[in-house]
Design a protein around this motif. Structure first.
Motif, PDB file in Angstrom:
ATOM      1  N   ILE A  10       0.883  -1.166   0.000  1.00 53.31           N
ATOM      2  CA  ILE A  10       0.000   0.000   0.000  1.00 53.31           C
ATOM      3  C   ILE A  10       0.914   1.207   0.000  1.00 53.31           C
ATOM      4  CG2 ILE A  10      -1.803   1.259   1.235  1.00 53.31           C
ATOM      5  CD1 ILE A  10      -2.557  -1.325   2.616  1.00 53.31           C
ATOM      6  N   VAL A  43      -1.825   1.879   7.595  1.00 53.92           N
ATOM      7  CA  VAL A  43      -0.715   1.749   6.635  1.00 53.92           C
ATOM      8  C   VAL A  43       0.632   1.763   7.366  1.00 53.92           C
ATOM      9  CG1 VAL A  43       0.441   2.813   4.664  1.00 53.92           C
ATOM     10  CG2 VAL A  43      -2.050   2.767   4.761  1.00 53.92           C
ATOM     11  N   PHE A  46       0.987  -1.597   8.890  1.00 51.46           N
ATOM     12  CA  PHE A  46       1.280  -2.570   7.830  1.00 51.46           C
ATOM     13  C   PHE A  46       2.783  -2.596   7.541  1.00 51.46           C
ATOM     14  CE2 PHE A  46       2.082  -2.975   3.220  1.00 51.46           C
ATOM     15  CZ  PHE A  46       1.640  -4.256   2.981  1.00 51.46           C
ATOM     16  N   ALA A 174      -0.682  -3.460  -4.900  1.00 50.19           N
ATOM     17  CA  ALA A 174      -1.598  -4.601  -4.864  1.00 50.19           C
ATOM     18  C   ALA A 174      -2.482  -4.686  -6.104  1.00 50.19           C
ATOM     19  CB  ALA A 174      -2.465  -4.519  -3.607  1.00 50.19           C
ATOM     20  N   LYS A 192       1.839 -11.339   2.358  1.00 59.39           N
ATOM     21  CA  LYS A 192       0.506 -10.819   2.682  1.00 59.39           C
ATOM     22  C   LYS A 192      -0.417 -11.166   1.510  1.00 59.39           C
ATOM     23  CE  LYS A 192       0.628  -8.691   6.714  1.00 59.39           C
ATOM     24  NZ  LYS A 192      -0.262  -9.053   7.844  1.00 59.39           N
ATOM     25  N   LYS A 196      -6.610  -9.668  -0.129  1.00 65.57           N
ATOM     26  CA  LYS A 196      -7.055  -8.931   1.059  1.00 65.57           C
ATOM     27  C   LYS A 196      -6.506  -7.500   1.054  1.00 65.57           C
ATOM     28  CE  LYS A 196      -7.831 -12.878   4.102  1.00 65.57           C
ATOM     29  NZ  LYS A 196      -7.431 -13.616   5.316  1.00 65.57           N
ATOM     30  N   VAL A 197      -5.262  -7.341   0.613  1.00 66.85           N
ATOM     31  CA  VAL A 197      -4.689  -5.991   0.531  1.00 66.85           C
ATOM     32  C   VAL A 197      -5.473  -5.162  -0.493  1.00 66.85           C
ATOM     33  CG1 VAL A 197      -2.632  -4.637  -0.005  1.00 66.85           C
ATOM     34  CG2 VAL A 197      -2.393  -6.838   1.156  1.00 66.85           C
ATOM     35  N   ARG A 198      -5.803  -5.807  -1.599  1.00 66.75           N
ATOM     36  CA  ARG A 198      -6.571  -5.137  -2.667  1.00 66.75           C
ATOM     37  C   ARG A 198      -7.981  -4.785  -2.187  1.00 66.75           C
ATOM     38  NH1 ARG A 198      -6.230  -8.583  -7.907  1.00 66.75           N
ATOM     39  NH2 ARG A 198      -4.026  -8.033  -7.740  1.00 66.75           N
ATOM     40  N   TYR A 200      -8.998  -4.255   0.868  1.00 66.83           N
ATOM     41  CA  TYR A 200      -8.935  -3.131   1.828  1.00 66.83           C
ATOM     42  C   TYR A 200      -8.954  -1.804   1.072  1.00 66.83           C
ATOM     43  CZ  TYR A 200      -7.012   0.271   5.067  1.00 66.83           C
ATOM     44  OH  TYR A 200      -6.824   1.407   5.821  1.00 66.83           O
ATOM     45  N   GLN A 201      -8.137  -1.717   0.022  1.00 57.31           N
ATOM     46  CA  GLN A 201      -8.046  -0.449  -0.713  1.00 57.31           C
ATOM     47  C   GLN A 201      -9.335  -0.139  -1.473  1.00 57.31           C
ATOM     48  OE1 GLN A 201      -3.848   0.533  -2.201  1.00 57.31           O
ATOM     49  NE2 GLN A 201      -3.824  -1.700  -2.161  1.00 57.31           N
ATOM     50  N   LEU A 221      -4.040  -6.535   8.019  1.00 57.10           N
ATOM     51  CA  LEU A 221      -2.878  -5.837   7.462  1.00 57.10           C
ATOM     52  C   LEU A 221      -1.787  -5.597   8.494  1.00 57.10           C
ATOM     53  CD1 LEU A 221      -4.445  -3.146   5.088  1.00 57.10           C
ATOM     54  CD2 LEU A 221      -3.477  -5.361   4.499  1.00 57.10           C
TER      55      LEU A 221
END
Length: 226
Positions: A10, A43, A46, A174, A192, A196-198, A200-201, A221
């Motif tokens: 991120i 962030v 993270f 991501a 990671k 899941k990272v994608r 979240y964004q 994260l």
């Protein structure tokens, strides 16, 4: 066997250079100051767990591939140092790995990185709402094609430079779709979960409507890398 440690990242405001101020102002305007600060804390957390993970990794001889990195060697290191000074935890980590013997590899082609940056600048520097809407439409029309070209180039660079028996690390946004383009003989270690990272964004602009899931992803994260 070649191994690639895959870090879906991120981006922080510090990663964006001249776009940082506009990105921060837009974040506060769109999300509100409270949510924006909450996002900033997530962030930061993270990157703390990502940095903690790599403290115990033997970096000697590892090859580093970095989102947006258009040079390797000494010039690339100078770029990393400058961005790290501006407060980028991503580049602070890369610099730490280089000091421990890792090797920075030119990852991207300047023309494509510049094209994306110019499109984003056109949005942030638009002098009127009409110009901004036009710039946004143009960027959205080109975004996927541009990302696909960048991913094709990055995958080719990894294929050409990561040799049998070597270990590499890639720090990549991501939203990139790089995994499917990599050669099958490269073992990918994803520290990671990209999805899941994608997610979240994607949820960030709608976090108040999806509060439970958004908070669950936020906790993931900042959880320790296993």
């Amino acid at each position: 066997m070649r191994t690639l440690i895959y870090v879906p990242v991120i981006h922080t405001s510090a990663d964006l250079g001249s776009l940082a101020k506009d990105a921060t102002e837009r974040g506060i305007t769109d999300l509100g100051e409270k949510v924006w600060k909450e996002h900033q804390r997530t962030v930061e957390g993270f990157w703390d767990v990502i940095m903690d993970y790599f403290t115990s990794v033997d970096a000697s001889g590892m090859k580093i591939y970095q989102d947006g990195m258009v040079a390797g060697g000494e010039i690339g290191r100078q770029i990393v140092e400058e961005i790290a000074k501006s407060g980028s935890k991503n580049h602070e980590l890369v610099l730490s790995l280089l000091k421990r013997g890792a090797i920075l590899v030119k990852t991207e082609v300047f023309k494509l990185v510049k094209e994306e940056r110019d499109r984003l600048l056109a949005i942030t520097q638009a002098r009127s709402i009409i110009h901004k809407i036009t710039a946004v439409i143009r960027y959205k029309l080109l975004k996927n094609r541009l990302l696909n070209k960048r991913d094709n180039y990055i995958a080719k660079r990894i294929e050409e430079t990561l040799n049998d028996g070597e270990v590499g690390i890639i720090f990549i946004g991501a939203y990139h779709n790089l995994k499917e383009k990599l050669p099958k003989d490269i073992q990918i270690k994803e520290i990671k979960d990209i999805e899941k990272v994608r997610e979240y964004q994607k949820l960030l602009p709608f976090c108040n409507k999806n509060r439970e899931r958004f908070e669950e992803l936020g906790r993931y994260l900042i959880s320790k890398v296993k």
